[in-house]
Design a protein around this motif. Structure first.
Motif, short mmCIF file in Angstrom:
data_model
loop_
_atom_site.label_atom_id
_atom_site.label_comp_id
_atom_site.label_asym_id
_atom_site.label_seq_id
_atom_site.Cartn_x
_atom_site.Cartn_y
_atom_site.Cartn_z
N LEU A 283 67.68 -29.70 51.43
CA LEU A 283 67.65 -28.30 51.86
C LEU A 283 66.99 -27.51 50.74
O LEU A 283 67.42 -27.58 49.58
CB LEU A 283 69.08 -27.80 52.11
CG LEU A 283 69.89 -28.63 53.10
CD1 LEU A 283 71.34 -28.16 53.14
CD2 LEU A 283 69.25 -28.58 54.49
N ILE A 284 65.92 -26.78 51.08
CA ILE A 284 65.14 -26.10 50.05
C ILE A 284 65.27 -24.59 50.27
O ILE A 284 64.60 -24.02 51.14
CB ILE A 284 63.66 -26.54 50.12
CG1 ILE A 284 63.55 -28.08 50.08
CG2 ILE A 284 62.86 -25.91 48.97
CD1 ILE A 284 62.20 -28.62 50.54
N GLY A 285 66.16 -23.95 49.51
CA GLY A 285 66.37 -22.50 49.65
C GLY A 285 65.16 -21.75 49.15
O GLY A 285 64.53 -22.15 48.17
N ARG A 286 64.80 -20.66 49.81
CA ARG A 286 63.67 -19.81 49.34
C ARG A 286 63.95 -18.40 49.84
O ARG A 286 63.51 -17.97 50.88
CB ARG A 286 62.31 -20.36 49.78
CG ARG A 286 62.23 -21.03 51.12
CD ARG A 286 62.03 -20.07 52.24
NE ARG A 286 60.66 -19.67 52.43
CZ ARG A 286 60.30 -18.42 52.72
NH1 ARG A 286 61.21 -17.48 52.88
NH2 ARG A 286 59.03 -18.12 52.93
N PHE A 287 64.69 -17.66 49.00
CA PHE A 287 65.20 -16.37 49.44
C PHE A 287 64.56 -15.21 48.68
O PHE A 287 64.52 -14.09 49.19
CB PHE A 287 66.71 -16.31 49.22
CG PHE A 287 67.44 -17.45 49.86
CD1 PHE A 287 67.71 -17.44 51.22
CD2 PHE A 287 67.84 -18.56 49.12
CE1 PHE A 287 68.37 -18.50 51.82
CE2 PHE A 287 68.49 -19.62 49.71
CZ PHE A 287 68.75 -19.59 51.06
N ASP A 315 63.36 -23.32 46.04
CA ASP A 315 61.94 -22.95 45.96
C ASP A 315 61.90 -21.48 45.54
O ASP A 315 62.14 -20.60 46.35
CB ASP A 315 61.30 -23.18 47.34
CG ASP A 315 59.97 -22.44 47.51
OD1 ASP A 315 59.51 -21.77 46.57
OD2 ASP A 315 59.41 -22.52 48.62
N PRO A 316 61.65 -21.21 44.26
CA PRO A 316 61.70 -19.82 43.79
C PRO A 316 60.34 -19.12 43.93
O PRO A 316 60.10 -18.12 43.28
CB PRO A 316 62.09 -19.98 42.32
CG PRO A 316 61.41 -21.26 41.93
CD PRO A 316 61.36 -22.14 43.15
N MET A 317 59.46 -19.69 44.75
CA MET A 317 58.12 -19.14 44.89
C MET A 317 58.00 -18.24 46.13
O MET A 317 57.52 -17.12 46.04
CB MET A 317 57.07 -20.26 45.02
CG MET A 317 57.19 -21.41 44.04
SD MET A 317 57.05 -20.96 42.30
CE MET A 317 55.36 -20.43 42.14
N HIS A 318 58.40 -18.78 47.29
CA HIS A 318 58.01 -18.14 48.55
C HIS A 318 58.75 -16.86 48.88
O HIS A 318 58.29 -16.09 49.73
CB HIS A 318 58.05 -19.16 49.70
CG HIS A 318 56.90 -20.11 49.60
ND1 HIS A 318 57.00 -21.29 48.88
CD2 HIS A 318 55.63 -20.02 50.03
CE1 HIS A 318 55.83 -21.89 48.91
NE2 HIS A 318 54.98 -21.15 49.60
N GLY A 319 59.88 -16.61 48.23
CA GLY A 319 60.55 -15.32 48.43
C GLY A 319 60.19 -14.31 47.36
O GLY A 319 60.74 -13.21 47.33
#
Ligand code: PEP
Ligand code: CO
Length: 420
Positions: A283-287, A315-319
């Motif tokens: 599960l890859i969180g991206r908030f 994933d600290p990129m897409h949010g």
């Protein structure tokens, strides 16, 4: 209805290109269906086994690479730079006492992008949006922007060359590892490195054609990469992408954005990992740094309460994408802040913070801002090369690895002092 590699076709499919030439698409699918697989089942099983160790808290996953690979900028130097960067980040984590590291590149298939709008308008002219080199070309003219299925063959060919290069580098890196380890202050013995490949499974015609049945395991395997993931925009429960991923035996990633609630997450997990097998689901969180503390706790609480073995990664990129003038960029401080919140929430919820998912390149680009060689807004135009989202350059990616090593080290201290 039971699963087959083509059962996705009876479901609504978001974000797929509209190919005008159906005959050409069928010819390409037939060629891919008899083409050499890109990965070996034994290697995918090896990744599954390594991820199972992440799922049980004994290892940490670093996944990273370009937002979108490009045909024009392909070269062995570029592949080597990404490979070396992942290896060095892994060495930083191990030198920090973080234990085993699983190296997973976003590479050798990361050629297709979901888009927020299916068209783009410039000076009153409207054309299909660019969806990645496996779909159409970036130039703003009708010929380039028309989806061309023959690009799938080019993507397959480039992926094949990339994988051959990675294998050669992995063998060479074994010899280089003592040097890499010394550079990060570690004298651990060199062990063979396994570097695995992953991409977003967006183009299901391509994925289906490369999916093969294995008599020994009696399972279907997506041989386009070791791991595939579902994007935040294509994870509809009854949609084509979830249907496809539900039937393959590979490890599967699932991007989890702010619109995903705990009930829907649990239903998705039921679809994608009904057997609750460690190493199957990431599960890859991206908030986004501003939202992660609002959304992640209830999701982690739900998976923990239900005893799900799925790995949690961030994933600290897409949010954290923002616009500065005509550029999209990301600030290192937002990226580190989301990673750090991920560790805090995981500690509070009693969940293993299992990994990070980054967009990065070994090249010296100026796309994200901040870091130990600080880049500021005026630097953006200098080397802004990405075909899609802004990536961390090499120094920034190593900065993030150092931050993760500190966070993992702090967590280890907490666990040790709890046990004492
Ligand atoms: C990506 O990983 O490049 C991407 C499009 O992410 P997401 O699906 O999380 O938006
Ligand atoms: Co991206």
């Amino acid at each position: 209805m039971s699963w087959t590699p083509r059962s996705w076709r009876s479901r609504p499919a978001a974000q797929m290109p509209d190919y005008p030439d159906h005959g050409a698409l069928r010819r390409v699918e037939a060629r891919l269906a008899t083409a050499a697989p890109l990965t070996q089942i034994a290697d995918i099983m090896h990744l599954r086994a390594q991820l199972a160790r992440v799922a049980t808290g004994r290892a940490f996953l670093i996944q990273g690479g370009d937002c979108a690979e490009s045909f024009a900028e392909f070269g062995s130097d570029k592949v080597r730079a990404t490979f070396n960067l992942l290896l060095k980040m892994g060495a930083i984590l191990r030198a920090g006492g973080c234990g085993e590291v699983v190296h997973l590149a976003r590479i050798a298939g990361q050629f297709a992008k979901p888009r927020s709008s299916s068209t783009e308008t410039i000076d009153g002219v409207t054309l299909p949006s660019y969806r990645g080199d496996a779909v159409n070309g970036p130039a703003f003219d009708m010929a380039s922007r028309t989806p061309d299925p023959r690009r799938l063959l080019d993507a397959h060919r480039q992926a094949q060359v990339t994988i051959d290069l990675l294998k050669a580098y992995a063998a060479a890196a074994y010899a280089d590892l003592p040097k890499i380890n010394r550079a990060v202050g570690s004298n651990e013995p060199a062990r063979p490195v396994s570097l695995f490949t992953s991409h977003e499974a967006l183009l299901l015609n391509y994925e289906q054609a490369l999916t093969r049945f294995d008599e020994a395991s009696e399972r279907w395997w997506a041989l386009s990469g070791h791991m595939i993931w579902l994007g935040d925009r294509t994870r509809q429960l009854d949609g084509a992408h979830v249907e496809f991923a539900s039937g393959i035996a590979n490890p599967v990633g699932l991007k989890c954005g702010p619109s995903l609630g705990p009930d829907e997450l649990l239903r998705l997990i039921d679809r994608l990992d009904p057997g609750n097998r460690p190493g199957r689901l990431v599960l890859i969180g991206r908030f986004g740094a501003a939202n992660v503390r609002d959304h992640l706790p209830e999701l982690m609480r739900a998976t923990r309460r239900e005893g799900r073995n799925a790995i949690w990664s961030i994933d600290p990129m897409h949010g954290n994408t923002r616009s500065l003038g005509r550029f999209k960029t990301r600030l290192l401080r937002d990226i580190v802040s989301e990673v750090s919140a991920f560790f805090d929430v995981a500690a509070a919820e009693g969940v293993h913070p299992g990994g990070v998912h980054l967009e990065m390149t070994g090249a010296d680009v100026t796309e994200c801002l901040g870091g130990s060689l600080p880049l500021s807004e005026e630097d953006l135009p200098r080397r802004y090369l990405t075909h899609c989202d802004p990536r961390l350059n090499r120094t920034q990616a190593l900065d993030v690895a150092a931050a993760v090593a500190r966070l993992l080290g702090r967590r280890r201290l907490l666990i040790t002092s709890d046990a004492a």
